[in-house]
Design a protein around this motif. Structure first.
Motif, PDB file in Angstrom:
ATOM      1  N   ASN A   1       2.715   6.282  11.640  1.00  0.00           N
ATOM      2  CA  ASN A   1       1.707   6.031  12.676  1.00  0.00           C
ATOM      3  C   ASN A   1       0.292   6.040  12.110  1.00  0.00           C
ATOM      4  N   GLU A   2       0.153   6.601  10.907  1.00  0.00           N
ATOM      5  CA  GLU A   2      -1.162   6.664  10.274  1.00  0.00           C
ATOM      6  C   GLU A   2      -1.569   5.328   9.640  1.00  0.00           C
ATOM      7  N   PHE A   3      -0.628   4.411   9.564  1.00  0.00           N
ATOM      8  CA  PHE A   3      -0.902   3.127   8.929  1.00  0.00           C
ATOM      9  C   PHE A   3      -0.965   2.016   9.968  1.00  0.00           C
ATOM     10  N   GLU A   4      -1.652   0.950   9.593  1.00  0.00           N
ATOM     11  CA  GLU A   4      -1.709  -0.231  10.452  1.00  0.00           C
ATOM     12  C   GLU A   4      -0.686  -1.260   9.986  1.00  0.00           C
ATOM     13  N   PHE A   5       0.075  -1.790  10.930  1.00  0.00           N
ATOM     14  CA  PHE A   5       1.094  -2.795  10.599  1.00  0.00           C
ATOM     15  C   PHE A   5       0.769  -4.098  11.300  1.00  0.00           C
TER      16      PHE A   5
ATOM     17  N   MET B   1       7.090  -1.322  12.077  1.00  0.00           N
ATOM     18  CA  MET B   1       6.518  -2.668  11.970  1.00  0.00           C
ATOM     19  C   MET B   1       6.752  -3.503  13.217  1.00  0.00           C
TER      20      MET B   1
ATOM     21  N   GLN C   1       0.814  -1.218   0.000  1.00  0.00           N
ATOM     22  CA  GLN C   1       0.000   0.000   0.000  1.00  0.00           C
ATOM     23  C   GLN C   1       0.848   1.269   0.000  1.00  0.00           C
TER      24      GLN C   1
ATOM     25  N   ARG D   1       6.891  -5.038   2.407  1.00  0.00           N
ATOM     26  CA  ARG D   1       5.733  -4.213   2.759  1.00  0.00           C
ATOM     27  C   ARG D   1       5.670  -2.864   2.043  1.00  0.00           C
TER      28      ARG D   1
ATOM     29  N   HIS E   1       8.719  -2.419  16.240  1.00  0.00           N
ATOM     30  CA  HIS E   1       9.041  -1.704  17.489  1.00  0.00           C
ATOM     31  C   HIS E   1      10.377  -2.150  18.067  1.00  0.00           C
TER      32      HIS E   1
END
Length: 225
Positions: free
Chosen positions: A221-225, A82, A47, A99, A84
């Motif tokens: 931070n706006e995306f989901e991982f 992804m 994405q 990704r 941390h």
């Protein structure tokens, strides 16, 4: 040969059609053919795309974009978002390619690391546009630096890109544009994307270099991982 392999071959043919500045010595030292493009690395189904200016020496040697000093900062930040935790080595840094898509305005290294002239960028624009519109499946593009962001000027309203980039919140705001491209038969395609500009993460960019990792994390931070 896959469709994207065909695209890469067409870029090579265009590069051989008429000379333009290429840092030939770096390619020869790396044992690479100067006109063979390094078009992208990563996952065409991802994405998120990181969009840079052009290749450096490290990128030519590795055969993929964004793997030198600046690219390593990008990859480290993405790996942190992804997992941390910090990447332990090159294998971890390369794993981010699962990704993301990594590409540039021009898939070649200019002499002296100076930005390509507009006429060179425009010459290769149709191929980069085809990569982003027809082959890539994502819609979020994190641009790295002024040259990369302003490459998208033709896809916004007149003056929109320049006006956006002059705003003080340009590295936290977003801008939607509609990319257009023609396939090999001349059939038009389009894809709406969201541009998320960041400063170029070069150590030479003293104004923003220290701030880049935090700005990158705020974007991711706006995306989901």
């Amino acid at each position: 040969m896959s469709d994207v392999d065909t695209l890469i071959e067409q870029v090579r043919q265009e590069a051989e059609r008429e000379p333009f500045p290429i840092d030939v010595d770096v390619y020869k030292a790396a044992g690479k053919e100067p006109t063979q493009p390094i078009l992208y690395a990563g996952n065409l189904k991802s994405q998120i795309c990181f969009f840079g200016r052009d290749l450096g020496r490290d990128e030519v040697i590795a055969g993929q974009p964004l793997i030198g000093a600046a690219g390593t900062l990008v990859r480290e930040g993405f790996y942190w978002a992804m997992h941390h935790q910090k990447p332990k080595g090159r294998k971890d840094l390369n794993s981010v390619c699962d990704r993301v898509l990594l590409t540039n305005t021009v898939p070649y290294k200019p002499p002296g690391n100076k930005a390509y002239e507009t006429k060179v960028k425009e010459r290769f624009r149709p191929f980069i546009a085809r990569l982003l519109v027809i082959h890539w499946q994502g819609n979020q593009i994190i641009t790295l630096g002024t040259e990369a962001f302003k490459w998208f000027a033709p896809y916004g309203a007149k003056g929109e890109i320049n006006k956006f980039f002059q705003s003080s919140d340009r590295f936290t705001s977003k801008l939607k544009v509609t990319l257009t491209a023609l396939d090999e038969q001349g059939i038009p395609y389009q894809r709406q994307v969201t541009l998320l500009p960041l400063p170029h993460p070069s150590p030479l960019n003293q104004q923003w270099y220290e701030k880049f990792p935090q700005l990158l994390q705020e974007r991711l931070n706006e995306f989901e991982f």
